[in-house]
Design an enzyme around this catalytic site. Structure first.
Site, PDB file in Angstrom:
ATOM      1  N   ASN A   5     -45.850 -42.849   0.060  1.00 63.07           N
ATOM      2  CA  ASN A   5     -45.500 -43.448   1.353  1.00 63.07           C
ATOM      3  C   ASN A   5     -44.479 -44.568   1.117  1.00 63.07           C
ATOM      4  O   ASN A   5     -44.768 -45.540   0.419  1.00 63.07           O
ATOM      5  CB  ASN A   5     -46.790 -43.999   1.985  1.00 63.07           C
ATOM      6  CG  ASN A   5     -46.535 -44.640   3.341  1.00 63.07           C
ATOM      7  OD1 ASN A   5     -45.544 -45.349   3.531  1.00 63.07           O
ATOM      8  ND2 ASN A   5     -47.425 -44.421   4.274  1.00 63.07           N
ATOM      9  N   ASP A  12     -42.889 -46.358   3.559  1.00 62.55           N
ATOM     10  CA  ASP A  12     -42.702 -47.191   4.762  1.00 62.55           C
ATOM     11  C   ASP A  12     -42.228 -48.604   4.436  1.00 62.55           C
ATOM     12  O   ASP A  12     -41.424 -49.186   5.152  1.00 62.55           O
ATOM     13  CB  ASP A  12     -44.024 -47.341   5.523  1.00 62.55           C
ATOM     14  CG  ASP A  12     -44.442 -46.068   6.226  1.00 62.55           C
ATOM     15  OD1 ASP A  12     -43.613 -45.137   6.333  1.00 62.55           O
ATOM     16  OD2 ASP A  12     -45.610 -46.000   6.658  1.00 62.55           O
ATOM     17  N   HIS A  13     -42.785 -49.170   3.342  1.00 64.78           N
ATOM     18  CA  HIS A  13     -42.504 -50.590   3.114  1.00 64.78           C
ATOM     19  C   HIS A  13     -41.120 -50.858   2.530  1.00 64.78           C
ATOM     20  O   HIS A  13     -40.685 -51.999   2.471  1.00 64.78           O
ATOM     21  CB  HIS A  13     -43.628 -51.234   2.308  1.00 64.78           C
ATOM     22  CG  HIS A  13     -44.900 -51.236   3.104  1.00 64.78           C
ATOM     23  ND1 HIS A  13     -44.928 -51.630   4.428  1.00 64.78           N
ATOM     24  CD2 HIS A  13     -46.161 -50.855   2.804  1.00 64.78           C
ATOM     25  CE1 HIS A  13     -46.153 -51.485   4.901  1.00 64.78           C
ATOM     26  NE2 HIS A  13     -46.922 -51.019   3.930  1.00 64.78           N
ATOM     27  N   HIS A  46     -44.342 -43.119   8.160  1.00 66.20           N
ATOM     28  CA  HIS A  46     -45.077 -43.330   9.405  1.00 66.20           C
ATOM     29  C   HIS A  46     -44.081 -43.892  10.414  1.00 66.20           C
ATOM     30  O   HIS A  46     -43.638 -45.031  10.283  1.00 66.20           O
ATOM     31  CB  HIS A  46     -46.217 -44.327   9.150  1.00 66.20           C
ATOM     32  CG  HIS A  46     -47.118 -44.536  10.333  1.00 66.20           C
ATOM     33  ND1 HIS A  46     -48.238 -45.325  10.269  1.00 66.20           N
ATOM     34  CD2 HIS A  46     -47.068 -44.069  11.606  1.00 66.20           C
ATOM     35  CE1 HIS A  46     -48.846 -45.323  11.449  1.00 66.20           C
ATOM     36  NE2 HIS A  46     -48.144 -44.578  12.277  1.00 66.20           N
ATOM     37  N   ARG A 102     -43.865 -45.423  13.558  1.00 63.83           N
ATOM     38  CA  ARG A 102     -44.807 -46.051  14.487  1.00 63.83           C
ATOM     39  C   ARG A 102     -44.187 -46.188  15.863  1.00 63.83           C
ATOM     40  O   ARG A 102     -42.971 -46.262  16.012  1.00 63.83           O
ATOM     41  CB  ARG A 102     -45.206 -47.448  13.971  1.00 63.83           C
ATOM     42  CG  ARG A 102     -46.016 -47.414  12.687  1.00 63.83           C
ATOM     43  CD  ARG A 102     -46.454 -48.820  12.323  1.00 63.83           C
ATOM     44  NE  ARG A 102     -47.500 -49.278  13.206  1.00 63.83           N
ATOM     45  CZ  ARG A 102     -48.803 -49.299  12.888  1.00 63.83           C
ATOM     46  NH1 ARG A 102     -49.197 -48.920  11.689  1.00 63.83           N
ATOM     47  NH2 ARG A 102     -49.679 -49.710  13.752  1.00 63.83           N
ATOM     48  N   ARG A 150     -41.638 -50.436  13.775  1.00 63.12           N
ATOM     49  CA  ARG A 150     -41.542 -51.688  13.003  1.00 63.12           C
ATOM     50  C   ARG A 150     -40.963 -51.478  11.610  1.00 63.12           C
ATOM     51  O   ARG A 150     -40.438 -52.402  11.020  1.00 63.12           O
ATOM     52  CB  ARG A 150     -42.893 -52.389  12.913  1.00 63.12           C
ATOM     53  CG  ARG A 150     -43.886 -51.712  12.017  1.00 63.12           C
ATOM     54  CD  ARG A 150     -45.099 -52.581  11.778  1.00 63.12           C
ATOM     55  NE  ARG A 150     -45.940 -52.640  12.956  1.00 63.12           N
ATOM     56  CZ  ARG A 150     -47.267 -52.801  12.899  1.00 63.12           C
ATOM     57  NH1 ARG A 150     -47.848 -52.950  11.733  1.00 63.12           N
ATOM     58  NH2 ARG A 150     -47.993 -52.838  13.989  1.00 63.12           N
ATOM     59  N   GLU A 193     -46.439 -39.249   9.414  1.00 63.17           N
ATOM     60  CA  GLU A 193     -47.634 -39.832  10.036  1.00 63.17           C
ATOM     61  C   GLU A 193     -47.244 -40.266  11.431  1.00 63.17           C
ATOM     62  O   GLU A 193     -46.188 -40.898  11.609  1.00 63.17           O
ATOM     63  CB  GLU A 193     -48.109 -41.056   9.259  1.00 63.17           C
ATOM     64  CG  GLU A 193     -48.735 -40.730   7.930  1.00 63.17           C
ATOM     65  CD  GLU A 193     -49.144 -42.006   7.198  1.00 63.17           C
ATOM     66  OE1 GLU A 193     -49.016 -43.104   7.764  1.00 63.17           O
ATOM     67  OE2 GLU A 193     -49.564 -41.887   6.050  1.00 63.17           O
ATOM     68  N   THR A 240     -51.824 -52.730   9.500  1.00 62.96           N
ATOM     69  CA  THR A 240     -51.708 -51.378   8.951  1.00 62.96           C
ATOM     70  C   THR A 240     -52.745 -50.523   9.660  1.00 62.96           C
ATOM     71  O   THR A 240     -53.498 -51.036  10.504  1.00 62.96           O
ATOM     72  CB  THR A 240     -51.901 -51.379   7.416  1.00 62.96           C
ATOM     73  OG1 THR A 240     -51.775 -50.053   6.919  1.00 62.96           O
ATOM     74  CG2 THR A 240     -53.275 -51.928   7.022  1.00 62.96           C
ATOM     75  N   THR A 241     -52.792 -49.223   9.343  1.00 59.68           N
ATOM     76  CA  THR A 241     -53.711 -48.346  10.071  1.00 59.68           C
ATOM     77  C   THR A 241     -55.162 -48.740   9.784  1.00 59.68           C
ATOM     78  O   THR A 241     -55.650 -48.583   8.673  1.00 59.68           O
ATOM     79  CB  THR A 241     -53.472 -46.876   9.654  1.00 59.68           C
ATOM     80  OG1 THR A 241     -52.068 -46.648   9.622  1.00 59.68           O
ATOM     81  CG2 THR A 241     -54.117 -45.925  10.618  1.00 59.68           C
ATOM     82  N   GLU A 270     -57.372 -36.085   6.048  1.00 60.90           N
ATOM     83  CA  GLU A 270     -57.133 -37.138   5.059  1.00 60.90           C
ATOM     84  C   GLU A 270     -58.224 -38.170   5.266  1.00 60.90           C
ATOM     85  O   GLU A 270     -58.340 -38.759   6.349  1.00 60.90           O
ATOM     86  CB  GLU A 270     -55.742 -37.765   5.238  1.00 60.90           C
ATOM     87  CG  GLU A 270     -55.487 -38.848   4.194  1.00 60.90           C
ATOM     88  CD  GLU A 270     -54.060 -39.383   4.200  1.00 60.90           C
ATOM     89  OE1 GLU A 270     -53.125 -38.584   4.422  1.00 60.90           O
ATOM     90  OE2 GLU A 270     -53.899 -40.601   3.994  1.00 60.90           O
ATOM     91  N   HIS A 329     -55.158 -44.626   1.649  1.00 58.99           N
ATOM     92  CA  HIS A 329     -55.201 -45.997   2.189  1.00 58.99           C
ATOM     93  C   HIS A 329     -55.814 -46.966   1.190  1.00 58.99           C
ATOM     94  O   HIS A 329     -56.978 -46.845   0.818  1.00 58.99           O
ATOM     95  CB  HIS A 329     -55.956 -46.102   3.513  1.00 58.99           C
ATOM     96  CG  HIS A 329     -55.374 -47.192   4.372  1.00 58.99           C
ATOM     97  ND1 HIS A 329     -55.608 -48.509   4.120  1.00 58.99           N
ATOM     98  CD2 HIS A 329     -54.515 -47.154   5.405  1.00 58.99           C
ATOM     99  CE1 HIS A 329     -54.926 -49.242   4.994  1.00 58.99           C
ATOM    100  NE2 HIS A 329     -54.252 -48.441   5.782  1.00 58.99           N
ATOM    101  N   GLY A 330     -54.984 -47.876   0.743  1.00 59.99           N
ATOM    102  CA  GLY A 330     -55.452 -48.951  -0.135  1.00 59.99           C
ATOM    103  C   GLY A 330     -55.715 -48.523  -1.568  1.00 59.99           C
ATOM    104  O   GLY A 330     -56.222 -49.316  -2.374  1.00 59.99           O
ATOM    105  N   GLY A 370     -49.059 -45.788  -0.915  1.00 58.59           N
ATOM    106  CA  GLY A 370     -47.838 -46.498  -0.563  1.00 58.59           C
ATOM    107  C   GLY A 370     -47.758 -47.901  -1.125  1.00 58.59           C
ATOM    108  O   GLY A 370     -47.011 -48.190  -2.073  1.00 58.59           O
TER     109      GLY A 370
HETATM  110  N1  PXP Z   1     -52.510 -42.616   4.543  1.00 55.33           N
HETATM  111  C1  PXP Z   1     -52.378 -43.052   5.824  1.00 55.33           C
HETATM  112  C2  PXP Z   1     -52.774 -42.136   6.927  1.00 55.33           C
HETATM  113  C3  PXP Z   1     -51.844 -44.328   6.103  1.00 55.33           C
HETATM  114  O1  PXP Z   1     -51.724 -44.749   7.371  1.00 55.33           O
HETATM  115  C4  PXP Z   1     -51.438 -45.136   5.013  1.00 55.33           C
HETATM  116  C5  PXP Z   1     -50.848 -46.473   5.266  1.00 55.33           C
HETATM  117  O2  PXP Z   1     -49.708 -46.382   6.030  1.00 55.33           O
HETATM  118  C6  PXP Z   1     -51.572 -44.622   3.709  1.00 55.33           C
HETATM  119  C7  PXP Z   1     -52.140 -43.366   3.501  1.00 55.33           C
HETATM  120  C8  PXP Z   1     -51.134 -45.381   2.503  1.00 55.33           C
HETATM  121  O3  PXP Z   1     -51.864 -46.544   2.388  1.00 55.33           O
HETATM  122  P1  PXP Z   1     -51.412 -47.657   1.331  1.00 55.33           P
HETATM  123  O4  PXP Z   1     -50.046 -48.097   1.771  1.00 55.33           O
HETATM  124  O5  PXP Z   1     -52.448 -48.710   1.486  1.00 55.33           O
HETATM  125  O6  PXP Z   1     -51.392 -47.004  -0.005  1.00 55.33           O
END
Ligand code: PXP
Length: 249
Positions: free
Chosen positions: A6, A8-9, A50, A52, A56, A77, A107-108, A158, A197-198, A219
């Site tokens: 991911n 996004d950042h 993602h 959004r 953002r 996403e 975040t989500t 997921e 996530h995380g 991500g």
């Molecule tokens: N999966 C989903 C559905 C997410 O929304 C995110 C965060 O945008 C991630 C995975 C990745 O999470 P992280 O950035 O904490 O690794």
């Protein structure tokens, strides 16, 4: 085990300087396209963005360019809304991950309530599938949500690993068990099982206990590490760490 990266950042950093600045003659940096290429070089199996509702970080054009120029599956996403559905049908990414979206969240937070909006989800899955996308539901590791995802016709889930990643001790162990049970039920119902996530490298040995996982979406930790070692190296480190694990299949 596949690694979805991911990015996004990378867009978050760009937007921190250039959001809304149409007058600049400078090409905004960092480039998300370059980031996607670096992730590909590091061994990413897919790229996740993602888009959004508040735009953002990732913009519509980012998703289009990555899909057009990067020879990896694109995982979009998106929130479960009509406007995003329209965007996705126009873009036709390889994968769609439906996520809950709250405007003010950092975040989500938490998974999608598939059970509470089954008809809407079923309709979205149908339309996205017709557009050629493989759909996954981003859900908390709860059996009811797994069952509702299967009933809605999604081929993949997921599992949200946020609580597992952000807790310690007894609660952390309980969260791992919830992931184990949810994954087992998802597999039994014929669903492909992803998690995200995380997740950080240190979590991988425990996540190896979760059966039937085929993909991790990661991500923040990769982008954070990339500041110091570069994105290709950061992706490679994660991919190699995943390859050292003996996953429960
Ligand atoms: N999966 C989903 C559905 C997410 O929304 C995110 C965060 O945008 C991630 C995975 C990745 O999470 P992280 O950035 O904490 O690794």
């Amino acid at each position: 085990m596949k690694l979805g990266v991911n990015i996004d950042h990378v867009a978050t950093l760009r937007q921190a300087r250039y959001a809304g600045d149409e007058t600049t003659a400078v090409v905004p940096e960092p480039s998300v396209l370059q980031a996607a290429r670096a992730a590909l070089e590091g061994g990413a199996d897919s790229i996740t963005v993602h888009v959004r509702e508040d735009r953002r970080h990732m913009q519509d054009a980012d998703a289009r360019e990555i899909h057009r120029d990067i020879p990896l599956p694109l995982n979009l996403e998106m929130g479960a809304t009509e406007t995003m559905l329209e965007f996705a049908v126009g873009l036709r990414p390889d994968y769609i991950c439906l996520v809950p979206e709250r405007r003010r969240e950092v975040t989500t937070e938490g998974g999608l309530d598939v059970q509470g909006s089954r008809e809407q989800m079923q309709r979205l899955v149908e339309q996205l599938t017709q557009a050629g996308c493989r759909v996954s539901m981003f859900i908390d590791p709860e059996l009811e949500q797994v069952e509702a995802s299967a009933a809605a016709g999604a081929p993949m889930v997921e599992l949200h690993t946020g609580r597992f990643a952000n807790t310690e001790g007894a609660q952390h162990k309980r969260e791992l068990q919830r992931l184990v049970q949810a994954a087992a039920r998802a597999h039994k119902l014929g669903l492909e099982v992803h998690a995200g996530h995380g997740i950080r490298i240190a979590h991988l040995p425990e996540l190896a206990q979760v059966p039937h996982l085929t993909e991790l979406n990661i991500g923040h930790t990769i982008i954070s590490r990339a500041i110091f070692v570069g994105l290709t190296a950061a992706v490679r480190e994660m991919k190699e760490a995943m390859q050292r694990i003996r996953w429960e299949i």
